[in-house]
Design an enzyme around this catalytic site. Structure first.
Site, PDB file in Angstrom:
ATOM      1  N   GLU A   1       0.856  -1.177   0.000  1.00  0.00           N
ATOM      2  CA  GLU A   1       0.000   0.000   0.000  1.00  0.00           C
ATOM      3  C   GLU A   1       0.895   1.231   0.000  1.00  0.00           C
ATOM      4  O   GLU A   1       1.860   1.261   0.764  1.00  0.00           O
ATOM      5  CB  GLU A   1      -0.929   0.044   1.214  1.00  0.00           C
ATOM      6  CG  GLU A   1      -1.935   1.185   1.109  1.00  0.00           C
ATOM      7  CD  GLU A   1      -2.957   1.220   2.256  1.00  0.00           C
ATOM      8  OE1 GLU A   1      -2.807   0.449   3.224  1.00  0.00           O
ATOM      9  OE2 GLU A   1      -3.877   2.028   2.160  1.00  0.00           O
TER      10      GLU A   1
ATOM     11  N   GLY B   1       2.702   2.387  10.973  1.00  0.00           N
ATOM     12  CA  GLY B   1       2.453   1.542  12.144  1.00  0.00           C
ATOM     13  C   GLY B   1       2.327   0.077  11.765  1.00  0.00           C
ATOM     14  O   GLY B   1       3.024  -0.775  12.309  1.00  0.00           O
TER      15      GLY B   1
ATOM     16  N   MET C   1       0.247  -2.854   8.633  1.00  0.00           N
ATOM     17  CA  MET C   1      -0.430  -2.995   7.344  1.00  0.00           C
ATOM     18  C   MET C   1      -1.305  -4.235   7.320  1.00  0.00           C
ATOM     19  O   MET C   1      -0.878  -5.316   7.709  1.00  0.00           O
ATOM     20  CB  MET C   1       0.638  -3.037   6.241  1.00  0.00           C
ATOM     21  CG  MET C   1       0.082  -3.193   4.847  1.00  0.00           C
ATOM     22  SD  MET C   1      -0.969  -1.766   4.413  1.00  0.00           S
ATOM     23  CE  MET C   1      -2.107  -2.585   3.300  1.00  0.00           C
ATOM     24  N   GLU C   2      -2.514  -4.038   6.792  1.00  0.00           N
ATOM     25  CA  GLU C   2      -3.585  -5.039   6.893  1.00  0.00           C
ATOM     26  C   GLU C   2      -3.587  -6.095   5.789  1.00  0.00           C
ATOM     27  O   GLU C   2      -4.643  -6.665   5.494  1.00  0.00           O
ATOM     28  CB  GLU C   2      -4.929  -4.310   6.865  1.00  0.00           C
ATOM     29  CG  GLU C   2      -5.303  -3.651   5.518  1.00  0.00           C
ATOM     30  CD  GLU C   2      -5.007  -2.159   5.412  1.00  0.00           C
ATOM     31  OE1 GLU C   2      -4.124  -1.686   6.154  1.00  0.00           O
ATOM     32  OE2 GLU C   2      -5.641  -1.488   4.589  1.00  0.00           O
ATOM     33  N   ASN C   3      -2.455  -6.405   5.160  1.00  0.00           N
ATOM     34  CA  ASN C   3      -2.417  -7.398   4.080  1.00  0.00           C
ATOM     35  C   ASN C   3      -3.275  -8.620   4.428  1.00  0.00           C
ATOM     36  O   ASN C   3      -3.228  -9.123   5.541  1.00  0.00           O
ATOM     37  CB  ASN C   3      -0.983  -7.881   3.860  1.00  0.00           C
ATOM     38  CG  ASN C   3       0.002  -6.750   3.887  1.00  0.00           C
ATOM     39  OD1 ASN C   3      -0.065  -5.860   3.068  1.00  0.00           O
ATOM     40  ND2 ASN C   3       0.904  -6.757   4.868  1.00  0.00           N
TER      41      ASN C   3
ATOM     42  N   GLU D   1      -5.899  -3.190  12.327  1.00  0.00           N
ATOM     43  CA  GLU D   1      -5.510  -4.007  11.164  1.00  0.00           C
ATOM     44  C   GLU D   1      -6.451  -5.197  11.008  1.00  0.00           C
ATOM     45  O   GLU D   1      -6.833  -5.553   9.894  1.00  0.00           O
ATOM     46  CB  GLU D   1      -4.060  -4.481  11.279  1.00  0.00           C
ATOM     47  CG  GLU D   1      -3.023  -3.385  11.512  1.00  0.00           C
ATOM     48  CD  GLU D   1      -3.106  -2.206  10.561  1.00  0.00           C
ATOM     49  OE1 GLU D   1      -3.542  -2.394   9.414  1.00  0.00           O
ATOM     50  OE2 GLU D   1      -2.764  -1.078  10.990  1.00  0.00           O
TER      51      GLU D   1
ATOM     52  N   HIS E   1      -9.719  -4.186   9.451  1.00  0.00           N
ATOM     53  CA  HIS E   1      -9.621  -3.942   8.011  1.00  0.00           C
ATOM     54  C   HIS E   1     -10.026  -5.178   7.202  1.00  0.00           C
ATOM     55  O   HIS E   1     -10.365  -5.059   6.031  1.00  0.00           O
ATOM     56  CB  HIS E   1      -8.179  -3.590   7.628  1.00  0.00           C
ATOM     57  CG  HIS E   1      -7.874  -2.115   7.592  1.00  0.00           C
ATOM     58  ND1 HIS E   1      -8.705  -1.192   7.011  1.00  0.00           N
ATOM     59  CD2 HIS E   1      -6.793  -1.418   8.044  1.00  0.00           C
ATOM     60  CE1 HIS E   1      -8.151   0.025   7.105  1.00  0.00           C
ATOM     61  NE2 HIS E   1      -6.995  -0.086   7.737  1.00  0.00           N
TER      62      HIS E   1
ATOM     63  N   GLU F   1     -10.242   3.806   5.820  1.00  0.00           N
ATOM     64  CA  GLU F   1      -9.476   4.270   6.983  1.00  0.00           C
ATOM     65  C   GLU F   1     -10.350   4.978   8.026  1.00  0.00           C
ATOM     66  O   GLU F   1     -10.237   4.709   9.216  1.00  0.00           O
ATOM     67  CB  GLU F   1      -8.313   5.159   6.550  1.00  0.00           C
ATOM     68  CG  GLU F   1      -7.250   4.420   5.718  1.00  0.00           C
ATOM     69  CD  GLU F   1      -6.677   3.180   6.389  1.00  0.00           C
ATOM     70  OE1 GLU F   1      -6.897   2.974   7.604  1.00  0.00           O
ATOM     71  OE2 GLU F   1      -6.021   2.389   5.677  1.00  0.00           O
TER      72      GLU F   1
HETATM   73  N1  0A1 Z   1      -3.288   0.901   5.725  1.00  0.00           N
HETATM   74  C1  0A1 Z   1      -2.436   0.932   6.862  1.00  0.00           C
HETATM   75  C2  0A1 Z   1      -1.459   2.029   6.920  1.00  0.00           C
HETATM   76  C3  0A1 Z   1      -0.393   2.091   5.903  1.00  0.00           C
HETATM   77  C4  0A1 Z   1      -0.527   2.966   4.860  1.00  0.00           C
HETATM   78  C5  0A1 Z   1       0.480   3.145   3.952  1.00  0.00           C
HETATM   79  C6  0A1 Z   1       1.613   2.427   4.129  1.00  0.00           C
HETATM   80  O1  0A1 Z   1       2.634   2.619   3.266  1.00  0.00           O
HETATM   81  C7  0A1 Z   1       2.515   3.638   2.338  1.00  0.00           C
HETATM   82  C8  0A1 Z   1       1.771   1.538   5.163  1.00  0.00           C
HETATM   83  C9  0A1 Z   1       0.741   1.364   6.038  1.00  0.00           C
HETATM   84  C10 0A1 Z   1      -3.278   1.176   8.076  1.00  0.00           C
HETATM   85  O2  0A1 Z   1      -4.207   1.970   8.020  1.00  0.00           O
HETATM   86  O3  0A1 Z   1      -2.978   0.625   9.104  1.00  0.00           O
HETATM   87 ZN    ZN Z   2      -5.964   1.535   8.412  1.00  0.00          ZN
END
Ligand code: 0A1
Ligand code: ZN
Length: 849
Positions: free
Chosen positions: A122, A254, A256-258, A291, A294, A313
């Protein structure tokens, strides 16, 4: 390399991709300098899309070969990707590329951290892994084969087979490329299990570097609590056989929700009582929840394009806030969240970086992971819930999940669901998504013949690109108290829709005292001159804990402003009222600790600016110190008893109850240290058996100028613990006085353990400097210069973290002309660098505009 010429992307230009993907198959042959990635992708024309060239994103990847339906092709390569002639119907694309994870310092795409391979895709990182339509509305199932001699090989979804030197994973849920993840390393796991309410047995793992196994238990508990809560409150269950979390040391954000494979900054998951503070534990609990949540709000329903970022978000932050308030104290959580919003989002919304919750254009999407999208995005959802009510909110969410599961959705889809579930017209409410800036409410009161009338006027100042603002829908929670302190009208939700609007309360026997914007029912600023006696009355009698806190805060702010502007003495009436709150043992210690906090120096600077004065950071610092001294002297007789609260008899637990007591004890110790030169703090430091007590004591010792010994002891004790050493670095800068902060930071950047390529360590020192208000704004510009030097150094390696940290300069317009000139000169010095990243160039351009 990214293209040098910045390109602006517009929401209005959205077009679907010309093809759909049925399935993606990837093979990774991992090697630090030359990883081979083969992709096999089945494309079919998308009947809903306009005619277009076949273009796949790709950056910093070397194409070795490509074929369509088995026949070799030679695509045209550009800095952003490739273009290729393709057949009219469906076809199979195959490609092999080479990438170099060990040289990837930007921490986007596939990179290495502490000897392990990991990914961050992301927002647009997948294009650094292979050629692909790297956009969130292209969703596909993925099958991944990893070949490596690393012992642990992970990807999304469920395991599909493994053997010596390889593993395969299959993710049955269609997903966009930004949710792709891969991890390979010598990792240890902390395993557990969870059975979902429909009976799925899920394997849970937290994977860490050897040595960190003892710091996983709390994260695992938080994960299980999150899974249960999402079932109970939103009816959402987990949907794979395994849920993996991996801790990595080098991470820009912080976590990441992969899908099925969350990757966490180790600071956002690892904790033990000895190494993490109560605040760290609470933050970890909420990030794990965020996470995990998500999985439904972001993964099962994702975003059509990056302009819709708040769709996932804002909603997921709102959900994690609900989770924490259910688990802990709702009142305390609300106060903390509003304090954060004011500290981080208000400056953004009131300055040159102001943008709508749903922006309409960007150059670099990474620059829009902002407090506005996240925190204001969550406030907008809270308002929606307040307006429609809890039941209708639940109904609308069920409809959202039913209707959009598997979709890449928009804010229009989201609002439509609420319109359909409630019959309401939300077209005016939608302005919260499109209109930037913080509305200001002014209030006029009228009292006549038993009728009390409140008239509100809303004004939003112009923001970049939006000179004219239209009235917003503002839910204003109001309660009325009678002069004897009883509540005569319990909380009523007024719904303001006009620029100026009146609300009457009839049948009252005496003129009431209003408690306005209870629970901070909307993200607005109240412009209301309230007599100090009325605030003190609310501080003593309001039934709304948020407004009780707010009254105290406002009194403190007024008192500090009088000290700064007129050299007034500290307001003893407020201090005594506060004293009564502190002594009230029926009140939650965590709430009392919050009541003791003073408004931040940055907030005072903002208010001074709004009142037409030029804030002087040194004067603000001096007044804040004098106020804290006054509190210490006035409360001296009760400080020991309050500090005693921190010594909990039970075994350490970072729950709300114990944390609250330690927070109150810590606040008392900070005051005590102003009187005893750090004696009590030294004793606490020596006796501490948890990081909360150790660190609060160390902070007091630094402030008292008595930390030489303790800093050395702390260093020697923790030099092998990366996360604790971040605290050691950060604290010295955060607690330094204005004259020293920049010099302390500069000295620490020369410390052998200052690994500036690690974002946590970089932020520990330079982020702390930016947050030390008077230290950063030192009149000779030393703070600005040091930060700019380091941003210049970091940008070529890590544009994302550099760009985020540029926001330290976003409030330059508040200060005197000398400081303004110094800050602008530093911004221009950064902007003039050859090869400056698109991320940083965009941020500086906007800050200076
Ligand atoms: N989606 C994640 C946060 C996140 C966003 C961007 C990143 O790299 C550009 C990394 C993590 C969350 O909301 O926790
Ligand atoms: Zn998030």
């Amino acid at each position: 390399m990214k293209d040098a010429a910045p390109q602006t992307v517009y929401l209005r230009d959205y077009n679907p991709f010309g093809w759909r993907i049925e399935d993606v198959s990837l093979t990774f042959k991992l090697a630090p300098e030359a990883t081979r990635v083969t992709s096999r992708i089945r494309f079919a024309p998308n009947p809903d899309a306009p005619a277009q060239d076949f273009f796949l994103h790709g950056e910093d990847v070397t194409l070795l070969r490509a074929s369509i339906d088995g026949a070799e092709v030679t695509p045209e390569i550009t800095p952003q990707g490739l273009r290729c002639a393709v057949p009219d119907g469906a076809f199979t694309w195959e490609a092999e590329v080479e990438i170099a994870p060990a040289s990837n310092t930007a921490l986007e795409g596939l990179y290495m951290s502490g000897g392990m391979y990991c990914t961050q895709c992301e927002a647009e990182g997948f294009r650094k892994i292979t050629y692909y339509p790297d956009r969130p509305d292209v969703m596909a199932t993925f099958t991944v084969r990893i070949e490596s001699d690393m012992p642990v090989l992970l990807s999304n979804g469920n395991p599909a087979g493994s053997g010596d030197g390889w593993a395969e994973w299959h993710d049955p849920w269609p997903k966009p490329a930004y949710l792709f993840a891969l991890v390979a390393g010598d990792l240890r796991n902390h395993p557990d299990r969870f059975t979902t309410r429909s009976g799925r047995d899920v394997e849970l793992n937290i994977w860490v570097r050897p040595g960190d196994e003892g710091k996983c238990a709390w994260g695992m508990e938080a994960l299980k609590k999150s899974m249960t809560w999402d079932e109970d409150v939103y009816g959402r269950e987990y949907d794979l056989d395994v849920f993996n979390i991996v801790a990595v040391d080098d991470f820009n954000m912080g976590a990441m929700e992969n899908k099925g494979l969350n990757i966490f900054n180790s600071a956002a998951v690892l904790a033990s009582p000895e190494t993490a503070t109560d605040a760290n534990f609470e933050r970890i609990e909420s990030i794990i929840a965020h996470e995990y949540f998500h999985n439904w709000t972001g993964n099962r329903i994702t975003c059509r394009d990056w302009f819709q970022l708040c769709l996932k978000e804002g909603l997921t932050v709102f959900r994690d806030q609900q989770f924490t308030s259910d688990l802990r104290s709702a009142a305390v959580k609300r106060i903390e969240d509003v304090a954060q919003l004011r500290a981080r989002q208000f400056p953004e919304d009131q300055g040159p970086l102001s943008h709508p919750v749903r922006p309409e254009s960007f150059q670099e999407i990474n620059n829009f992971y902002t407090a506005t999208v996240y925190e204001k995005g969550a406030e907008v959802i809270g308002m929606l819930k307040r307006l429609v009510g809890d039941e209708a909110y639940a109904k609308a969410l069920d409809l959202y999940f039913d209707r959009h599961d598997g979709d890449a959705a928009t804010i229009e889809d989201w609002l439509q669901v609420f319109e359909d579930a409630t019959g309401r017209d939300l077209s005016q409410f939608k302005r919260w998504y499109s209109q930037a800036g913080t509305p200001r409410l002014s209030i006029h009161e009228d009292w006549q013949d038993g009728t009390y009338t409140l008239t509100f006027t809303q004004v939003t100042k112009p923001t970049p690109g939006q000179p004219d603002k239209a009235p917003q829908v503002i839910p204003i929670a109001v309660g009325l108290l009678s002069p004897n302190g009883d509540e005569v009208v319990p909380t009523r939700m007024l719904e303001m829709t006009e620029g100026r609007q009146s609300f009457a309360f009839e049948g009252l026997s005496a003129r009431p005292v209003p408690s306005i914007l209870r629970g901070f029912s909307a993200p607005v600023v109240l412009d209301r001159e309230v007599p100090a006696e009325e605030r003190a009355f609310l501080l003593a009698h309001d039934t709304d804990p948020f407004n009780r806190w707010e009254s105290s805060r406002s009194l403190a702010r007024e008192a500090l402003l009088a000290m700064i502007r007129d050299g007034a003495a500290p307001d003893l009436a407020w201090i005594d009222a506060l004293g009564r709150v502190l002594r009230d043992d029926t009140l939650d210690p965590a709430f009392r600790a919050l009541m003791l906090g003073l408004p931040s120096q940055s907030e005072l600077a903002q208010v001074l600016h709004e009142k037409g004065a030029t804030p002087d950071p040194d004067a603000i610092y001096v007044a804040t110190e004098a106020m804290a001294d006054a509190l210490a002297q006035r409360f001296e007789p009760m400080l020991d008893a309050l500090a005693e609260q921190a010594r909990v008899d039970a075994p350490y637990a970072p729950d709300a109850e114990q944390s609250g007591k330690r927070a109150l004890g810590g606040a008392a110790l900070a005051l005590r240290s102003r009187l005893d030169g750090g004696e009590a703090a030294q004793a606490q430091f020596e006796a501490a058996d948890n990081m909360t007590l150790q660190l609060s004591a160390l902070t007091c010792l630094i402030r008292a100028g008595a930390a030489d010994l303790a800093l050395g002891v702390f260093h020697d004790q923790w030099q092998d613990d990366r996360l604790v050493m971040d605290k050691w670095f950060g604290l010295q800068v955060a607690a330094a006085g204005p004259a020293e902060a920049a010099a302390v930071a500069e000295r620490l950047t020369r410390h052998p353990a200052f690994d500036w390529k690690n974002p946590n360590r970089f932020r520990a020192v330079l982020g702390a400097l930016a947050m030390n208000h008077a230290g950063f704004h030192r009149k000779d510009g030393a703070g600005y210069r040091l930060l700019a030097d380091w941003l210049i150094k970091l940008d070529p390696l890590n544009p994302q973290t550099t760009a985020r940290m540029c926001s330290a300069f976003q409030t330059w317009w508040r200060y005197d002309s000398d400081r303004q000139a110094l800050m602008k000169a530093e911004l221009e010095r950064i902007a003039a660098r050859d090869g400056l990243s698109r991320d940083t160039a965009e941020m500086i351009g906007r800050i200076l505009s």
